[in-house]
Write a protein that holds these residues in place. Structure first.
Motif, PDB file in Angstrom:
ATOM      1  N   ILE A 113       0.863  -1.184   0.000  1.00 27.39           N
ATOM      2  CA  ILE A 113       0.000   0.000   0.000  1.00 27.39           C
ATOM      3  C   ILE A 113       0.900   1.235   0.000  1.00 27.39           C
ATOM      4  O   ILE A 113       1.572   1.507   0.997  1.00 27.39           O
ATOM      5  CB  ILE A 113      -0.920   0.028   1.240  1.00 27.39           C
ATOM      6  CG1 ILE A 113      -1.798  -1.218   1.293  1.00 27.39           C
ATOM      7  CG2 ILE A 113      -1.763   1.299   1.262  1.00 27.39           C
ATOM      8  CD1 ILE A 113      -2.582  -1.360   2.594  1.00 27.39           C
ATOM      9  N   PRO A 114       0.948   1.985  -1.100  1.00 28.73           N
ATOM     10  CA  PRO A 114       1.799   3.175  -1.126  1.00 28.73           C
ATOM     11  C   PRO A 114       1.256   4.262  -0.199  1.00 28.73           C
ATOM     12  O   PRO A 114       0.041   4.393  -0.013  1.00 28.73           O
ATOM     13  CB  PRO A 114       1.761   3.615  -2.592  1.00 28.73           C
ATOM     14  CG  PRO A 114       0.496   3.038  -3.135  1.00 28.73           C
ATOM     15  CD  PRO A 114       0.255   1.759  -2.385  1.00 28.73           C
ATOM     16  N   VAL A 115       2.177   5.027   0.384  1.00 28.18           N
ATOM     17  CA  VAL A 115       1.818   6.084   1.336  1.00 28.18           C
ATOM     18  C   VAL A 115       2.509   7.380   0.931  1.00 28.18           C
ATOM     19  O   VAL A 115       3.693   7.395   0.598  1.00 28.18           O
ATOM     20  CB  VAL A 115       2.241   5.709   2.777  1.00 28.18           C
ATOM     21  CG1 VAL A 115       1.928   6.863   3.744  1.00 28.18           C
ATOM     22  CG2 VAL A 115       1.550   4.434   3.229  1.00 28.18           C
ATOM     23  N   VAL A 116       1.758   8.467   0.972  1.00 24.88           N
ATOM     24  CA  VAL A 116       2.310   9.813   0.810  1.00 24.88           C
ATOM     25  C   VAL A 116       1.933  10.598   2.058  1.00 24.88           C
ATOM     26  O   VAL A 116       0.772  10.550   2.496  1.00 24.88           O
ATOM     27  CB  VAL A 116       1.756  10.522  -0.434  1.00 24.88           C
ATOM     28  CG1 VAL A 116       2.300  11.954  -0.529  1.00 24.88           C
ATOM     29  CG2 VAL A 116       2.109   9.744  -1.696  1.00 24.88           C
ATOM     30  N   THR A 117       2.886  11.295   2.657  1.00 23.34           N
ATOM     31  CA  THR A 117       2.584  12.122   3.817  1.00 23.34           C
ATOM     32  C   THR A 117       2.465  13.583   3.400  1.00 23.34           C
ATOM     33  O   THR A 117       3.026  14.006   2.383  1.00 23.34           O
ATOM     34  CB  THR A 117       3.662  11.998   4.905  1.00 23.34           C
ATOM     35  OG1 THR A 117       4.920  12.483   4.399  1.00 23.34           O
ATOM     36  CG2 THR A 117       3.821  10.553   5.357  1.00 23.34           C
ATOM     37  N   THR A 118       1.703  14.347   4.184  1.00 20.07           N
ATOM     38  CA  THR A 118       1.611  15.785   3.957  1.00 20.07           C
ATOM     39  C   THR A 118       1.920  16.510   5.264  1.00 20.07           C
ATOM     40  O   THR A 118       1.473  16.099   6.340  1.00 20.07           O
ATOM     41  CB  THR A 118       0.217  16.211   3.473  1.00 20.07           C
ATOM     42  OG1 THR A 118      -0.758  15.932   4.475  1.00 20.07           O
ATOM     43  CG2 THR A 118      -0.168  15.485   2.192  1.00 20.07           C
ATOM     44  N   SER A 119       2.716  17.557   5.143  1.00 17.15           N
ATOM     45  CA  SER A 119       3.013  18.457   6.261  1.00 17.15           C
ATOM     46  C   SER A 119       3.651  17.756   7.452  1.00 17.15           C
ATOM     47  O   SER A 119       3.442  18.146   8.604  1.00 17.15           O
ATOM     48  CB  SER A 119       1.735  19.182   6.696  1.00 17.15           C
ATOM     49  OG  SER A 119       1.195  19.916   5.618  1.00 17.15           O
ATOM     50  N   VAL A 120       4.433  16.735   7.183  1.00 16.12           N
ATOM     51  CA  VAL A 120       5.254  16.121   8.230  1.00 16.12           C
ATOM     52  C   VAL A 120       6.565  16.887   8.379  1.00 16.12           C
ATOM     53  O   VAL A 120       7.115  17.003   9.462  1.00 16.12           O
ATOM     54  CB  VAL A 120       5.503  14.628   7.925  1.00 16.12           C
ATOM     55  CG1 VAL A 120       6.554  14.037   8.850  1.00 16.12           C
ATOM     56  CG2 VAL A 120       4.196  13.848   8.039  1.00 16.12           C
ATOM     57  N   PRO A 165       6.431  18.697  14.977  1.00 14.29           N
ATOM     58  CA  PRO A 165       7.622  18.925  14.153  1.00 14.29           C
ATOM     59  C   PRO A 165       7.598  20.225  13.357  1.00 14.29           C
ATOM     60  O   PRO A 165       8.588  20.976  13.355  1.00 14.29           O
ATOM     61  CB  PRO A 165       7.646  17.702  13.228  1.00 14.29           C
ATOM     62  CG  PRO A 165       6.964  16.635  14.009  1.00 14.29           C
ATOM     63  CD  PRO A 165       5.882  17.339  14.780  1.00 14.29           C
ATOM     64  N   LEU A 166       6.486  20.528  12.670  1.00 13.59           N
ATOM     65  CA  LEU A 166       6.446  21.742  11.866  1.00 13.59           C
ATOM     66  C   LEU A 166       6.587  22.977  12.737  1.00 13.59           C
ATOM     67  O   LEU A 166       7.251  23.949  12.361  1.00 13.59           O
ATOM     68  CB  LEU A 166       5.135  21.832  11.083  1.00 13.59           C
ATOM     69  CG  LEU A 166       4.812  20.721  10.093  1.00 13.59           C
ATOM     70  CD1 LEU A 166       3.583  21.099   9.279  1.00 13.59           C
ATOM     71  CD2 LEU A 166       5.988  20.447   9.168  1.00 13.59           C
ATOM     72  N   LEU A 167       5.949  22.956  13.894  1.00 14.16           N
ATOM     73  CA  LEU A 167       5.984  24.112  14.778  1.00 14.16           C
ATOM     74  C   LEU A 167       7.355  24.279  15.425  1.00 14.16           C
ATOM     75  O   LEU A 167       7.809  25.408  15.656  1.00 14.16           O
ATOM     76  CB  LEU A 167       4.890  23.994  15.841  1.00 14.16           C
ATOM     77  CG  LEU A 167       3.476  23.706  15.317  1.00 14.16           C
ATOM     78  CD1 LEU A 167       2.451  23.876  16.435  1.00 14.16           C
ATOM     79  CD2 LEU A 167       3.130  24.581  14.116  1.00 14.16           C
ATOM     80  N   GLU A 168       8.007  23.177  15.703  1.00 14.60           N
ATOM     81  CA  GLU A 168       9.383  23.255  16.218  1.00 14.60           C
ATOM     82  C   GLU A 168      10.306  23.872  15.168  1.00 14.60           C
ATOM     83  O   GLU A 168      11.173  24.689  15.483  1.00 14.60           O
ATOM     84  CB  GLU A 168       9.890  21.866  16.609  1.00 14.60           C
ATOM     85  CG  GLU A 168       9.172  21.228  17.792  1.00 14.60           C
ATOM     86  CD  GLU A 168       9.616  21.787  19.144  1.00 14.60           C
ATOM     87  OE1 GLU A 168      10.391  22.769  19.171  1.00 14.60           O
ATOM     88  OE2 GLU A 168       9.194  21.238  20.175  1.00 14.60           O
TER      89      GLU A 168
END
Length: 349
Positions: A113-120, A165-168
């Motif tokens: 099952i392919p996975v794409v992440t957003t805003s990690v 993570p994004l906020l750090e």
């Protein structure tokens, strides 16, 4: 003439390859279930990533299943596992920590099952790619605007959620920018994903610093979070305090364009494009492609009082004024629209 024809042939070939790849992905998705696992669905940012992805996936004939982790990382991972067990053909993950997500992404890839992440903010091991805004760039833009508004001096209170993570990343860039200005004093205010909590904290800070000028600015990691600080500042009639953040949500524009607002800037992201790019990559991955940039970024632009009309319409379209119940002519009357709108986009080799 030969060179010109060669360029045309190359261009036509590349377009054909792109169209063929997209068509293959669409054919692969028709009639299949695809999951979108959101860590939380609390603001325009979350909703519009989902909407951008859904538009592409549904156009390809896929059935889309959306889960909401309710801002709980453990529940987020459990939702992803449930999607894997339900037999989805692909998964888009919205938000999370790359290390925390790695085990469930590994389970997905083991099940083909392919996975794409957003805003990690970085590529998770096993995922095809991560798609989002360039948080380092956006924080530099916003931090520069905020510090400039206080002439690079004074006490700045910094609201962010530790461990996100994004906020750090956004906070870390602020610290790097502020390090060049010794008259800027940063005060970190760790908080939760709660505007109400931020409002209470800001009320306490204002009580402890009652003199005008004792607080120069408030830096917020994102619009909805810092809206609590804006409310506290306005209630206490301390509008000399400058406030800025990131995302360009509707609440951000409402704060920015309101009369006598202390909110001076937000960095706007092309959020729906985050979702649509993630969906396009996932469809290609389902068709067998494996080579993608580890991270892909969408456009961003700084919205201020001076370009707020153009910035809002670029993000939300001309109907935004009805949606926010703010007459455009009122905005133009209180804030002269003489500022330039500059769109930035990271260039990848």
């Amino acid at each position: 003439m030969v060179a010109r024809n060669l360029r045309r042939i190359i261009a036509s070939t590349l377009i054909g390859l792109a169209v063929g790849s997209a068509s293959a992905g669409a054919q692969e998705a028709a009639g299949k279930k695809i999951g979108i696992a959101a860590r939380e669905i609390t603001n325009d940012y979350n909703r519009d990533i989902i909407a951008g992805a859904e538009k592409v996936l549904k156009a390809a004939g896929a059935e889309v299943i959306v889960t909401d982790g309710g801002a709980d990382p453990r529940k987020h991972n459990e939702n992803i596992e449930s999607l894997i067990n339900s037999g989805v053909s692909g998964i888009i993950v919205q938000l999370g920590d790359a290390q925390q997500l790695a085990p469930v992404v590994t389970k997905a890839t083991a099940a083909s099952i392919p996975v794409v992440t957003t805003s990690v903010g970085s590529k998770t091991e096993g995922a095809l790619a991560d798609v989002g805004g360039d948080d380092a760039l956006m924080s530099a833009m916003m931090s520069r605007a905020l510090l400039s508004s206080i002439d690079y001096q004074g006490d700045v209170y910094v609201f962010w959620v530790p461990g996100a993570p994004l906020l750090e990343t956004r906070k870390r860039i602020l610290q790097a920018v502020a390090a060049d200005y010794p008259k800027v004093r940063l005060h970190e205010v760790p908080t939760e994903h709660s505007a109400a909590r931020v409002q209470t904290q800001m009320e306490d800070i204002l009580t402890a610093n009652p003199e005008a000028g004792s607080i120069a600015a408030v830096w917020g990691a994102y619009d909805l979070l810092v809206s609590g600080a804006v409310e506290a500042v306005r209630r206490n009639e301390r509008n000399e305090i400058k406030i800025a953040s990131i995302d360009g949500d509707k609440v951000g524009f409402q704060m920015l364009l309101d009369e006598d607002s202390p909110f001076v800037a937000t960095v706007v992201q092309d959020v729906p494009r985050i979702g649509s790019v993630a969906a396009e990559i996932l469809l290609k991955g389902m068709a067998g492609e494996t080579s993608f940039p580890s991270t892909s970024f969408t456009d961003a632009w700084l919205a201020t009082h001076a370009n707020g009309v153009a910035a809002a319409e670029k993000r939300w379209g001309p109907g935004v004024w009805d949606e926010m119940s703010i007459p455009r002519e009122d905005v133009e009357g209180r804030w002269p629209q003489d500022g330039e709108l500059l769109v930035v986009h990271p260039i990848l080799p």
